[in-house]
Structure formats: structure tokens, C-alpha cells
Motif scaffolding. Structure first.
Motif, PDB file in Angstrom:
ATOM      1  N   GLY A  57       0.834  -1.209   0.000  1.00  0.00           N
ATOM      2  CA  GLY A  57       0.000   0.000   0.000  1.00  0.00           C
ATOM      3  C   GLY A  57       0.861   1.248   0.000  1.00  0.00           C
ATOM      4  N   ILE A  58       1.951   1.205   0.784  1.00  0.00           N
ATOM      5  CA  ILE A  58       2.858   2.367   0.836  1.00  0.00           C
ATOM      6  C   ILE A  58       3.474   2.598  -0.530  1.00  0.00           C
ATOM      7  CG2 ILE A  58       5.033   3.189   1.805  1.00  0.00           C
ATOM      8  CD1 ILE A  58       4.184   1.703   4.421  1.00  0.00           C
ATOM      9  N   ILE A  59       3.894   1.515  -1.172  1.00  0.00           N
ATOM     10  CA  ILE A  59       4.450   1.636  -2.533  1.00  0.00           C
ATOM     11  C   ILE A  59       3.413   2.235  -3.477  1.00  0.00           C
ATOM     12  CG2 ILE A  59       5.261   0.300  -4.512  1.00  0.00           C
ATOM     13  CD1 ILE A  59       6.651  -1.567  -2.536  1.00  0.00           C
ATOM     14  N   ILE A  60       2.155   1.716  -3.326  1.00  0.00           N
ATOM     15  CA  ILE A  60       1.075   2.222  -4.179  1.00  0.00           C
ATOM     16  C   ILE A  60       0.924   3.728  -3.991  1.00  0.00           C
ATOM     17  CG2 ILE A  60      -1.462   2.230  -4.405  1.00  0.00           C
ATOM     18  CD1 ILE A  60      -1.230  -0.878  -3.906  1.00  0.00           C
ATOM     19  N   PHE A  61       1.021   4.159  -2.735  1.00  0.00           N
ATOM     20  CA  PHE A  61       0.868   5.583  -2.453  1.00  0.00           C
ATOM     21  C   PHE A  61       2.038   6.407  -3.008  1.00  0.00           C
ATOM     22  CE2 PHE A  61      -2.909   4.868  -0.226  1.00  0.00           C
ATOM     23  CZ  PHE A  61      -3.523   6.111  -0.069  1.00  0.00           C
ATOM     24  N   ILE A  62       3.207   5.763  -3.106  1.00  0.00           N
ATOM     25  CA  ILE A  62       4.358   6.480  -3.668  1.00  0.00           C
ATOM     26  C   ILE A  62       4.190   6.654  -5.179  1.00  0.00           C
ATOM     27  CG2 ILE A  62       6.837   6.275  -4.133  1.00  0.00           C
ATOM     28  CD1 ILE A  62       7.010   4.842  -1.357  1.00  0.00           C
ATOM     29  N   LEU A  63       3.595   5.631  -5.766  1.00  0.00           N
ATOM     30  CA  LEU A  63       3.409   5.677  -7.228  1.00  0.00           C
ATOM     31  C   LEU A  63       2.485   6.830  -7.615  1.00  0.00           C
ATOM     32  CD1 LEU A  63       2.887   1.888  -8.031  1.00  0.00           C
ATOM     33  CD2 LEU A  63       4.867   3.287  -8.649  1.00  0.00           C
ATOM     34  N   ASN A  64       2.619   7.251  -8.854  1.00  0.00           N
ATOM     35  CA  ASN A  64       1.732   8.277  -9.394  1.00  0.00           C
ATOM     36  C   ASN A  64       0.412   7.635  -9.782  1.00  0.00           C
ATOM     37  OD1 ASN A  64       0.411  10.147 -11.101  1.00  0.00           O
ATOM     38  ND2 ASN A  64       2.382  11.205 -11.339  1.00  0.00           N
ATOM     39  N   ALA A  65      -0.681   8.277  -9.430  1.00  0.00           N
ATOM     40  CA  ALA A  65      -1.989   7.721  -9.729  1.00  0.00           C
ATOM     41  C   ALA A  65      -2.171   7.497 -11.227  1.00  0.00           C
ATOM     42  CB  ALA A  65      -3.087   8.649  -9.205  1.00  0.00           C
ATOM     43  N   GLN A  66      -1.509   8.321 -12.011  1.00  0.00           N
ATOM     44  CA  GLN A  66      -1.614   8.175 -13.470  1.00  0.00           C
ATOM     45  C   GLN A  66      -1.129   6.810 -13.932  1.00  0.00           C
ATOM     46  OE1 GLN A  66      -3.011  10.449 -15.280  1.00  0.00           O
ATOM     47  NE2 GLN A  66      -3.230  11.886 -13.578  1.00  0.00           N
ATOM     48  N   PHE A  67      -0.179   6.292 -13.180  1.00  0.00           N
ATOM     49  CA  PHE A  67       0.407   5.004 -13.520  1.00  0.00           C
ATOM     50  C   PHE A  67      -0.662   3.936 -13.710  1.00  0.00           C
ATOM     51  CE2 PHE A  67       1.498   0.869 -11.735  1.00  0.00           C
ATOM     52  CZ  PHE A  67       2.539   0.462 -12.551  1.00  0.00           C
ATOM     53  N   PHE A  68      -1.609   3.892 -12.745  1.00  0.00           N
ATOM     54  CA  PHE A  68      -2.620   2.836 -12.773  1.00  0.00           C
ATOM     55  C   PHE A  68      -3.499   2.938 -14.004  1.00  0.00           C
ATOM     56  CE2 PHE A  68      -1.506   3.384  -8.302  1.00  0.00           C
ATOM     57  CZ  PHE A  68      -1.112   2.091  -8.005  1.00  0.00           C
ATOM     58  N   GLU A  69      -3.859   4.193 -14.285  1.00  0.00           N
ATOM     59  CA  GLU A  69      -4.736   4.382 -15.426  1.00  0.00           C
ATOM     60  C   GLU A  69      -4.008   3.965 -16.702  1.00  0.00           C
ATOM     61  OE1 GLU A  69      -6.602   8.163 -15.226  1.00  0.00           O
ATOM     62  OE2 GLU A  69      -7.845   7.783 -16.987  1.00  0.00           O
ATOM     63  N   ALA A  70      -2.721   4.337 -16.731  1.00  0.00           N
ATOM     64  CA  ALA A  70      -1.944   4.053 -17.935  1.00  0.00           C
ATOM     65  C   ALA A  70      -1.697   2.562 -18.107  1.00  0.00           C
ATOM     66  CB  ALA A  70      -0.622   4.803 -17.874  1.00  0.00           C
ATOM     67  N   PHE A  71      -1.467   1.887 -16.981  1.00  0.00           N
ATOM     68  CA  PHE A  71      -1.092   0.477 -17.082  1.00  0.00           C
ATOM     69  C   PHE A  71      -2.239  -0.500 -16.832  1.00  0.00           C
ATOM     70  CE2 PHE A  71       3.020   2.423 -16.827  1.00  0.00           C
ATOM     71  CZ  PHE A  71       3.854   1.570 -17.527  1.00  0.00           C
ATOM     72  N   SER A  72      -3.445   0.021 -16.742  1.00  0.00           N
ATOM     73  CA  SER A  72      -4.539  -0.844 -16.318  1.00  0.00           C
ATOM     74  C   SER A  72      -4.699  -2.076 -17.197  1.00  0.00           C
ATOM     75  CB  SER A  72      -5.853  -0.061 -16.218  1.00  0.00           C
ATOM     76  OG  SER A  72      -6.088   0.620 -17.428  1.00  0.00           O
ATOM     77  N   MET A  73      -4.640  -1.914 -18.509  1.00  0.00           N
ATOM     78  CA  MET A  73      -4.830  -3.073 -19.389  1.00  0.00           C
ATOM     79  C   MET A  73      -3.680  -4.067 -19.232  1.00  0.00           C
ATOM     80  SD  MET A  73      -7.737  -2.868 -20.512  1.00  0.00           S
ATOM     81  CE  MET A  73      -7.844  -4.278 -21.618  1.00  0.00           C
ATOM     82  N   TYR A  74      -2.473  -3.528 -18.948  1.00  0.00           N
ATOM     83  CA  TYR A  74      -1.342  -4.435 -18.775  1.00  0.00           C
ATOM     84  C   TYR A  74      -1.487  -5.248 -17.493  1.00  0.00           C
ATOM     85  CZ  TYR A  74       0.635  -1.656 -22.511  1.00  0.00           C
ATOM     86  OH  TYR A  74       0.820  -1.043 -23.705  1.00  0.00           O
ATOM     87  N   ILE A  75      -1.961  -4.565 -16.471  1.00  0.00           N
ATOM     88  CA  ILE A  75      -2.183  -5.296 -15.200  1.00  0.00           C
ATOM     89  C   ILE A  75      -3.181  -6.424 -15.426  1.00  0.00           C
ATOM     90  CG2 ILE A  75      -3.079  -5.089 -12.836  1.00  0.00           C
ATOM     91  CD1 ILE A  75      -2.091  -2.138 -12.887  1.00  0.00           C
ATOM     92  N   TYR A  76      -4.252  -6.060 -16.157  1.00  0.00           N
ATOM     93  CA  TYR A  76      -5.296  -7.054 -16.466  1.00  0.00           C
ATOM     94  C   TYR A  76      -4.697  -8.242 -17.217  1.00  0.00           C
ATOM     95  CZ  TYR A  76      -9.420  -9.149 -18.693  1.00  0.00           C
ATOM     96  OH  TYR A  76     -10.379 -10.027 -19.142  1.00  0.00           O
ATOM     97  N   ILE A  77      -3.954  -7.926 -18.263  1.00  0.00           N
ATOM     98  CA  ILE A  77      -3.394  -9.000 -19.107  1.00  0.00           C
ATOM     99  C   ILE A  77      -2.429  -9.871 -18.306  1.00  0.00           C
ATOM    100  CG2 ILE A  77      -1.874  -9.447 -21.089  1.00  0.00           C
ATOM    101  CD1 ILE A  77      -3.233  -6.876 -22.343  1.00  0.00           C
ATOM    102  N   ALA A  78      -1.604  -9.215 -17.472  1.00  0.00           N
ATOM    103  CA  ALA A  78      -0.649  -9.975 -16.675  1.00  0.00           C
ATOM    104  C   ALA A  78      -1.378 -10.966 -15.760  1.00  0.00           C
ATOM    105  CB  ALA A  78       0.210  -9.024 -15.839  1.00  0.00           C
TER     106      ALA A  78
END
Ligand SMILES: [Zn+2]
Lengths: 418, 621
Positions: A57-78
């Protein structure tokens, strides 16, 4: 817009509170009269996994929120690839091929698949120009939901696959015609009535209803044909339900459904778990038997009492008070998440948080409903409470991600396409 | 867009939450069905068995003590999973088919959450299984108290325990017993069951699905400790008892010795007898069948269950009745030519001087004297007819405790034989019988039967000059410090105390110059009366009653030896040895009579026919 990015403490509090109830319950359900402390055994592992999710969770908070939106399909595929992988390299446990062994840990990819699917759905639905009217869009959405469902069914874990139905709540919220929900509910009603009364009696009843309907509307010739058509479809559906039930479902599945509908009593066989579970919860009384004092829990009468049937321990040892508080905490968490979704300025975020809330709600409804005999036995965990590293970790990450997305809303501009 | 739909969704979430909370309210708070079921499933009550009261003799010698037995039980519902069945079989010394048979039986017969798998497991096997019991989930032991015995003695008095039967369970008023409990079935174990059994304790605890104890219920708040049974002190003198048992070795017969001042039974012997240890719960199965088949009837308590015509031992009673009824007085003499003539019948007498006084008639056991006395009474003007006279005679006897149950605390007591007048009406026709038909009753033959207990009680009455305490074997119930009221009351006969002295003088003469003079014991005044009881089935029974000393008597005794011959040959010596043993245990005289002791001990008076039968019955073929 001067407010700084900050975590929603109400949701965080509810999250931690439920987790604590979970750890205590797992401890009670697994410890032998204080044979080990909270930090050892399964409760210890539960704490460890919670710790890991906080770390992530701490790592998630460090990450930029944009990251998730940008990588969402990749997360899904992985995660979908992981679901495929489990079919080949998964360990077979109790007839289900759902776990990947990594050293001494077992990872259950289906728990994480919900997370990935939520990303993909948020991504697709928030695409500019997405419309429920477009066949291509509907096909895309259908594929995104059906791929993990299908893979999980192949693993032999129908319960976890059913969880993906919770995305229908999101779809409804995002504009899917309610007719589908109405049809679904109608189908369930016909299904239940058919099993309770039999398809023949049900068909006769339908015809009678049709005749009564006529008696009042015979002057109006326009409703004649459509009503006959509807009745015919209903009867046909009922007959096919009967056929499917009798010929396609396996006998243990038939029994589970019959036990839930109170059509048969089978307290030693298919109904054993539910019966013992009701007894454990029911014997808790108003204020419960006290922490670590649940005789039914201690007696090991309920199978899977630290996983799917963890609510028994809460009900027995904490009584009505603690079970109601637990349900209340969940309801508040779900509502709070809905609220966070509602205040999101970006559609992606809204849908993602909405997905989380819907999934938690679905788990709660099915899991608790099962332990108190209102739902058939569907083996899915109670989020944050049931013992299980994958479930704890997946929900932890899911919630932290949602909180991150919410916390970062201050940087968002009000989208024009909400 | 579609924001209103959020509201519907919120509503559904809240409604489902409320629905579940209400459902929980229903099953947890409103409906108590589940709590009851839960307790039934996981709450167990274990009975804590108290120590049964110990039994001591009058000199505080321990006779009966407790011996634990172990029952291997199964917790119900029976769920055996992953148990090393063969291992358990080996420990229990049974084979697999036997195991399966027992399991099937246990499954079909359960009671209050448990079922018996194997009963009466020995200490050794118990220790072996207990060590590995944690491996055999669902099995547990119940420990109960069987009895064991310090002496191979007194079995008829002590009785034995048995498992409570269906009828006992149905008839019990206080719900004390559960199936499988032990209860006194015979003897003092039965009579004083309520004191000996103690009060059961209860322990409540939770079990898991295998029936394994998971800790106390409500921290043991409801547990009740067991309260041990009251110890029992018997009036028996175990030393005297064993001495008598030795003297009756290889004889069929009885000894009953009573302390006339209290009615306490000092010795109660029925020979042959069984070893009480063979009849405890653990062993009875191995011995009972053999004991039942034994033609010498070791289970049968002759002392209280066998009626014998008293023979000449009846003469003192007849004399007392004659005196009281004024058929004779203490100076009455009758001439005896060696027989009594009754029309064409002759009743033989023994050789003695022609004219007999009351005293001599007892000392020399003159039949003629009692025929005359009886005739006088039956034909007395006091009575309208023989029947009335007979009924009066009968009432006298009843006041001695003859023809009725005394109410003793020994199992198997019978009334004996004392006929109604109607019996003779049936036999001879109504009103068509006279003294002549029943004259043999006057010297203790005919339709008259006394148990050795009743004979000893008669001796006790004479010793007390007219009354008796109901004989009993209980001396003290520890912790209660009283014995049943009925054992503390004097029962008066219909004979005035003044009539006893001449009769006692006669009985004293018996041991000085009469039929028992040859076994007089220096230093002891004994009043006795021999009897030789005609036995249509074999040799005569040898009988004797006596008490000693004459003043302030301490012991009254009756001895019967079946098929032995004269009373003076067997019963009298045995009685005198016992009296001596009780009153002068350290007498120098006594040790010089060792030959007599040896003679009694070593004579086998069991008819050869029965000995052979016994060997076949018990040992087969
Ligand atoms: Zn004579």
C-alpha cells in the motif's frame, strides 16, 4: 484546490477495524485453548499478510496515480496470464487447481483477477466514446468479464467465478439498461419457483395467471399476443430449468440448492456445513459466548471455519452484537467506498472504486448469506476476515489502490465527460 | 448521468445489511433452538462416580473395598477417521471382525451421547490403551467402582453388585441411576444401597466433533463434586464367621449366631458358599454359570432360605407353650415306657428313665413328654375344638418369629412352614382332624419348617427370657450413626418371662448330662438343645440350638448340618466350638480340642452322589 493529497481516514479505519476482527476470529477458530499466541499459527500469518499489503500500500501511495490508469490493461493482461498459468502449473488442492506454489506459499491468482478486471473495466468504460449502444463495446466488456470467469471455472472454482457478477452492479451504475437486471431477477424467481413447485405446477400456474389477466383485459386485443408470448417463454424457461437441474447439475450441486431452498433437509450430507454453521451462529445468543469460548468453534464441528465459514466464529463468540457490528462495518465500508467513487472527478477512478465496493458487497452478501442459510453454499471468502494470504493481500492492495486513487483526486480536473 | 442509480444501489446494500441483521436477530436472539442443539452436540455431562462406602466387620476389620473397572466408551455421534484400528485391536486383544462387531453394536445402542465399546477392561489393558488414547479420537474411558474382598467369606451376607436393569431404571423415583450403573443386587449391598452408593458428581465440558474433551463448561461453575458413600459397619465378627466357615467345610448346612441383647448377627454361614471375589462385576461372568449348576447350591442362602423341620430343637418351645397355656406346669411329670401310644400307632422314644420331669424331658429329649403336653393343650377345655387350640398354638409360634418373615437385612429370607388350620381341613376334611393327626408337630416333625435364622432367633428369645430384637447385620452406618428403627425394638413373645427358667435349666442339663454333655466346655455355661431331623431324602439332618452364658447371654446360635446324622454328633460340637471361639478365644482348653476342630473341618459330609454331580456340572462331562 489547495487541499493536499490525503488518505480517506474513514475508509481506512473501517478497513483496519474489519481486519482486526478477522485476525481475532482466525485466532479463535484455529488456536487450541491458547496453545499459541496471536502472532503464531494462522492468525500470525494473517497479520503477516496484512503487513505485506500495508507495505505494498505504501508503494502504491508512492506511485503516481496516473500510472494505474496508464497500465490498467497491462495489469489485467498480466493477471489473466497468471490465470492461464495456474491451469498448467497449479497445485491440485481439494479438486480445484487454483493455487500456484511459490516456495512455502501458495498464491491464488483468482483472488487477484478481480483487481485486474476492475482496472480493465474502468479503463474501457472510461474510454471516450464508449457506449452501451455499440456492439463492439459490449463485446469488449463481455470479453473482459468472461475471460477470467471462464478461466476460473476451468480451475474448478465456480464460487470465485460468480464473484465477477458483481461487475453488473457497476455496469448498471454506468448506464447498462436495467432490463438485464430485471430479466436476471425474473430468471432467478422462475428458477426458484420451478424447483419449489416443479415445472408442471409452475406452468399451470402461469397459464392460470394468463387467464386471469385476460379476464380483466379481454377488451384490449393488443396485449393478447405479447402476453401469450411471454407466458410461453416463461414456461419454456421453467421446463428447461427443470431439465437442466435434473440432468446437467451434479447431485451435490442439486442438493446444495435444495437445501438452501429448504426443499430437503440433509443435515448430515449436503446441508451439514450450513446446519452446523447456523447452530454455531444461532447459539451465540445476544452477546455471544465470549472470545475463545465458542464451543462449536472449539469443537471443530464446522468445516473451513477459519476460511469460508469464519462468520460462525464471530456469530458464536460475539453473538448478535458482534455479528451486527461486523455487517454494519462492511455496509459502512461499502457505502463509504461508493461515496469516494461518487466524489471522484475522473470516470476511471469512479468505476474502479465502484468495482471494489461492488465486489466487497457481493462477497459479504454471498458469504454471510451462506452461513445463515439465506444463500446456497458458494465457497468464497469473507473479505479481510477469512483466513487466506491471497485474499487478504488482494483485497489489501485493492483497497489501498482505491484509497490512492481517491487521495489523488485533488490534482484532477473535473472531467468534462462524467 | 445515471447518478440516481447510485441511490438504488445504496438502498439495496442497506436493505441486504438490515435483512441479514434481522435474520441474525431471529436465529441468535429470538429462536433458542440453535443454542439448545449446540449444547446437545458439544456439551457433555460426565458423571463422577463417588467411592462406594466400604464395609467393615464389628471389630473394624475391612471386608469390602472398591476396585476400579474401566469401560471403553465411544462418543456419539460416532465418527472414526484415520484411527489405527489394528493397533487398537492389538491393545484390546481382539481381532478385526470382533472390533467391527463391537463398533456396529455401539452404533446401534447409544445413550446420552455415549456408547459402550468394551466393558470391564482390566487395569493392565486400561494402562496400555490410556497411553495412546489421544490417537483414538472418539474413544474415552469411564471408570467405575467394582468391589473386591479381603476375605473369601461371608458372600451371602455381603451380596454383590450388578448392572442396573431396565426395571430398576423405570421404577426409580429419583433418577439416580443411568444405564450401565452398578447397583447392589443382593445382601447388604442391596439393603444399604442408598447409603453405600453416595452421591454422584457431575462435570460439564465441551467436546469436539470427535468427542475429545475441549475444556470445562462455564469454567466449571455447574460442576458438582461427588460425595462418597457412607461406610458400613456390620455386626458380623469376620473371625468367628471364618472359623464357622472352616468348620462347615465340605458340608451342606448353616450357622446363625446372634447377640441376643441386640439382635446383631455375629455370624451367618451357609455352606457351601461362593467366593465373593468371583461374583464381583469383573468375574461373575466366569463363575456364575458354574455356581448355578452346582447341585450343592453355593448361591442358595440356606441360613435364611431353607426351611428345616426343627426336630427336637423344637421341644423347648413346645415346653414354653405348654407352660404358658397351662397344659403343663413346671412340676409336671409324664411316664415314658420308651414310646408313646396313639391308638395302634407307636411313636418311639429314646432310652431314658421312666418318669420324666420337664427338665429331664429336654435333657433326654423325650418324645412322649411332648406328645402328652401337646395332647393336653389340643384337648384343653379352654378351646372349643382342636382347630381353635391349633390356632392358639400357631399364634404362640408366630410370636417367636416362626412362620413369618423376621424382616432381617439379609437377602432371600422366607417365612418357613407353619400351616393354617385350613391346611388340615383340606387334608383330613373340615373338623375331622384331632391332635392325633398332628402330634408329630409336638417334637418338631411334620408340617413345620424353620430356617436356621428362625432357629437362632428362638435361641435368642429363650436367652432373653421372652423377647427378641429383629436380627440384623448392620451395626453402624457411618455418618448417619443410627440403624433402622425396627432393629432397635423388642419383640415380645406370648410367653411370660417366668416360664423360661425351668426350660433353660433343662437346656443347661443338655450340655451337662444330656445329649450334648460329651462336648461340654469348661468355664462355659451353655444351654442347648440337639435335634435330629428326619429327612425323607437321605440321612437325617443334624441340628442344634444354644445360647451362652445362661445369665446375661452373649451369643445365641443355631447350627444345621444336612444329611449328617445326629444333632449331637455334628451340629452341637460345631456350635460349642463357635461359642467357645467367640466367648473364650484364647482359652487353653480350646487348643486341646484341636482334634475336634480337625474332625469337623476334615469331614466331608456331602453325599457322594452330589459330589459326583457337582464335578460334572462344574467341570463338564
Ligand atoms: Zn421318652
Amino acid at each position: 484546490m489547495e487541499t493536499k493529497s490525503r488518505i480517506d481516514f474513514i475508509a481506512l479505519f473501517l478497513f483496519v477495524a474489519i481486519t482486526c476482527i478477522g485476525i481475532a476470529s482466525v485466532y479463535s477458530a484455529t488456536s487450541e485453548a491458547g496453545a499459541f499466541t496471536l502472532l503464531e499459527g494462522r492468525s500470525g500469518k494473517q497479520i503477516m499478510w496484512f503487513g505485506v499489503s500495508v507495505f505494498l500500500g505504501i508503494i502504491i501511495f508512492i506511485l503516481n496515480a496516473q500510472f494505474f490508469e496508464a497500465f490498467s490493461m497491462y495489469i489485467y493482461i498480466a493477471l489473466m496470464l497468471l490465470l492461464v498459468a495456474v491451469l498448467f502449473i497449479g497445485a491440485d488442492i481439494n479438486g480445484a487447481r487454483s493455487w500456484i506454489r511459490i516456495g512455502s506459499f501458495s498464491l491464488q491468482p483468482s483472488e487477484f483477477a478481480k483487481y485486474g478486471t476492475a482496472f480493465a473495466i474502468s479503463s474501457i468504460l472510461s474510454t471516450i466514446g464508449f457506449s452501451w449502444e455499440k456492439k463492439a463495446d459490449i463485446l469488449k466488456i463481455a470479453a473482459i468479464v468472461l475471460i477470467p470467469m471462464g478461466l476460473i471455472v476451468l480451475q474448478g472454482d465456480t464460487g470465485s467465478a460468480l464473484v465477477f457478477l458483481s461487475f453488473f452492479i457497476v455496469f448498471y451504475r454506468e448506464g447498462l439498461t436495467p432490463n438485464i437486471l430485471v430479466l436476471g431477477i425474473a430468471a432467478i424467481v422462475i428458477f426458484v419457483l420451478t424447483l419449489v413447485f416443479g415445472s408442471l405446477a409452475f406452468s399451470i400456474g402461469t397459464v392460470l395467471c394468463l387467464l386471469v389477466f385476460y379476464a380483466f383485459t379481454y377488451t384490449n386485443k393488443k396485449v393478447l399476443l405479447p402476453s401469450i408470448a411471454i407466458a410461453a417463454v416463461v414456461i419454456l424457461f421453467s421446463l428447461s430449468v427443470q431439465f437442466l437441474f435434473d440432468n446437467v447439475l451434479q447431485s451435490h450441486q442439486q442438493k446444495r440448492i435444495q437445501v438452501t431452498l429448504n426443499l430437503i433437509e440433509d443435515n448430515q450430507g449436503a446441508g451439514y456445513n450450513v446446519n452446523q454453521s447456523k447452530i454455531a451462529i444461532g447459539s451465540g445468543g445476544f452477546s455471544g459466548k465470549g472470545f475463545l469460548n465458542g464451543s462449536h468453534t472449539k469443537g471443530d464441528f464446522i468445516p473451513e471455519q477459519e476460511t469460508d465459514f469464519i462468520f460462525c466464529t464471530i456469530g458464536e463468540e460475539g453473538g448478535w452484537v458482534l455479528s451486527s457490528i461486523t455487517i454494519l462495518l462492511f455496509v459502512l465500508l461499502v457505502l463509504r467506498l461508493f461515496h469516494l467513487a461518487g466524489r471522484a472527478k475522473k470516470k476511471f477512478k469512479r468505476i474502479f472504486i465502484y468495482s471494489l465496493a461492488s465486489i466487497i458487497f457481493f462477497h459479504l452478501m454471498v458469504n454471510v448469506g451462506m452461513t445463515i442459510g439465506l444463500m446456497p453454499v458458494i465457497g468464497i471468502p469473507l473479505p479481510l476476515i477469512s483466513y487466506g494470504g491471497s485474499s487478504i493481500l488482494a483485497f489489501g492492495i485493492f483497497i489501498f489502490t482505491a484509497l490512492k486513487l481517491d487521495a489523488s483526486r485533488v490534482y484532477d480536473l473535473q472531467s468534462h465527460y462524467i | 448521468m445515471y447518478q440516481h442509480r447510485s441511490l438504488y444501489i445504496y438502498a439495496v446494500v442497506v436493505l441486504i445489511g438490515l435483512l441479514y441483521i434481522m435474520r441474525l436477530l431471529q436465529i441468535q436472539v429470538i429462536d433458542d433452538k440453535y443454542a439448545i442443539i449446540a449444547e446437545k452436540i458439544s456439551l457433555r455431562k460426565q458423571t463422577i462416580y463417588p467411592q462406594r462406602g466400604l464395609i467393615f466387620d464389628r471389630n473394624d476389620k475391612l471386608i469390602v473395598y472398591n476396585d476400579p473397572v474401566y469401560d471403553l466408551m465411544l462418543s456419539v455421534p460416532i465418527k472414526l477417521k484415520g484411527i489405527d484400528t489394528l493397533g487398537l485391536c492389538a491393545l484390546l486383544e481382539i481381532d478385526k471382525p470382533e472390533f467391527d462387531k463391537r463398533l456396529a453394536k455401539a452404533k446401534s445402542k447409544s445413550y446420552r451421547g455415549k456408547s459402550v465399546f468394551k466393558k470391564n477392561i482390566s487395569n493392565l489393558v486400561f494402562a496400555r490403551v490410556q497411553e495412546r488414547l489421544y490417537e483414538f479420537k472418539g474413544f474415552f474411558f469411564e471408570i467405575r467402582q467394582d468391589r473386591n474382598y479381603k476375605f473369601n467369606s461371608s458372600s451371602h451376607v455381603l451380596g454383590y453388585l450388578g448392572e442396573v436393569n431396565k426395571l430398576d431404571l423405570e421404577l426409580q423415583s429419583d433418577e439416580f441411576y443411568e444405564q450401565g450403573d452398578f447397583v447392589g443386587k443382593k445382601g447388604v449391598e442391596k439393603f444399604y444401597e442408598d447409603y453405600l452408593r453416595g452421591i454422584k458428581g457431575e462435570q460439564y465440558f465441551y467436546v469436539d466433533k470427535f468427542g475429545v474433551n475441549k475444556g470445562p463448561y462455564k469454567k466449571g461453575k455447574l460442576d458438582v463434586p461427588a460425595i462418597d458413600g457412607n461406610n458400613l459397619k456390620l455386626s458380623l465378627d469376620i473371625d468367628l464367621q471364618q472359623y464357622g466357615e472352616m468348620l462347615l467345610n465340605n458340608k451342606m448346612g448353616s450357622v446363625v449366631a446372634i447377640d441376643p441383647k441386640t439382635g446383631e448377627i455375629l455370624a451367618l454361614i451357609s455352606s457351601p458358599f461362593y467366593n465373593p471375589s468371583n461374583f464381583n462385576i469383573q468375574n461373575r461372568g466366569n463363575y456364575y454359570a458354574g455356581a448355578i449348576k452346582d447341585p450343592t447350591k453355593p448361591i442358595f442362602n440356606r441360613a435364611v432360605s431353607a426351611p428345616y423341620p426343627p426336630g427336637s430343637t423344637f421341644k423347648p418351645i413346645m415346653a414354653l407353650i405348654g407352660l404358658q397355656d397351662e397344659a403343663i406346669n413346671e412340676h409336671t411329670h409324664f411316664g415314658c415306657p420308651g414310646y408313646y401310644r396313639l391308638g395302634r400307632r407307636i411313636i418311639k422314644c429314646h432310652g431314658h428313665t421312666f418318669s420324666t420331669s420337664l427338665q429331664r424331658s429336654i435333657a433326654s429329649s423325650c418324645n412322649t413328654y411332648y406328645c402328652n403336653t401337646f395332647k393336653n393343650m389340643m384337648q384343653s377345655d379352654k378351646y372349643a375344638n382342636t382347630e381353635e387350640a391349633y390356632n392358639s398354638w400357631r399364634e404362640y409360634l408366630k410370636s417367636f418369629g416362626i412362620g413369618k418373615e423376621l424382616g432381617i437385612d439379609v437377602s432371600g429370607e422366607i417365612k418357613g412352614w407353619l400351616m393354617d388350620a385350613s391346611f388340615y381341613d383340606k387334608m383330613h376334611g373340615e373338623g375331622r382332624w384331632s391332635y392325633a393327626n398332628i402330634i408329630s408337630l409336638s417334637f418338631g416333625q411334620g408340617e413345620l419348617g424353620l430356617t436356621p435364622m428362625q432357629m437362632a432367633n428362638v435361641a435368642s428369645v429363650i436367652a432373653n427370657r421372652g423377647y427378641y430384637f429383629t436380627p440384623h447385620v448392620v451395626r453402624q452406618i457411618e455418618g448417619i450413626d443410627k440403624i433402622p428403627e425396627k432393629y432397635l425394638m423388642k419383640n415380645y413373645t406370648k410367653i411370660s418371662p417366668t416360664h423360661f427358667e425351668p426350660v433353660i435349666e433343662g437346656m443347661h442339663e443338655v450340655t451337662l448330662s444330656g445329649t450334648a454333655a460329651h462336648i461340654a466346655i469348661a468355664g462355659l455355661d451353655i444351654a442347648g438343645k440337639t435335634g435330629t431331623v428326619q429327612n425323607p431324602h437321605g440321612k437325617n439332618h443334624s441340628a442344634y440350638i444354644a445360647f451362652s452364658p445362661l445369665e446375661n447371654p452373649k451369643i445365641a446360635i443355631a447350627v444345621v448340618v444336612e444329611e449328617a446324622g445326629y444333632g449331637s454328633t455334628w451340629a452341637a460340637p460345631i456350635a460349642h466350638l463357635l461359642i467357645e471361639h467367640y466367648l473364650q478365644p484364647d482359652s487353653v482348653e480350646g487348643s486341646s480340642r484341636q482334634y475336634l476342630v480337625d474332625k469337623m473341618k476334615n469331614s466331608n459330609l456331602i453325599p457322594l452322589k452330589l459330589r459326583a454331580l457337582r464335578d460334572t456340572a462344574i467341570y463338564g462331562n
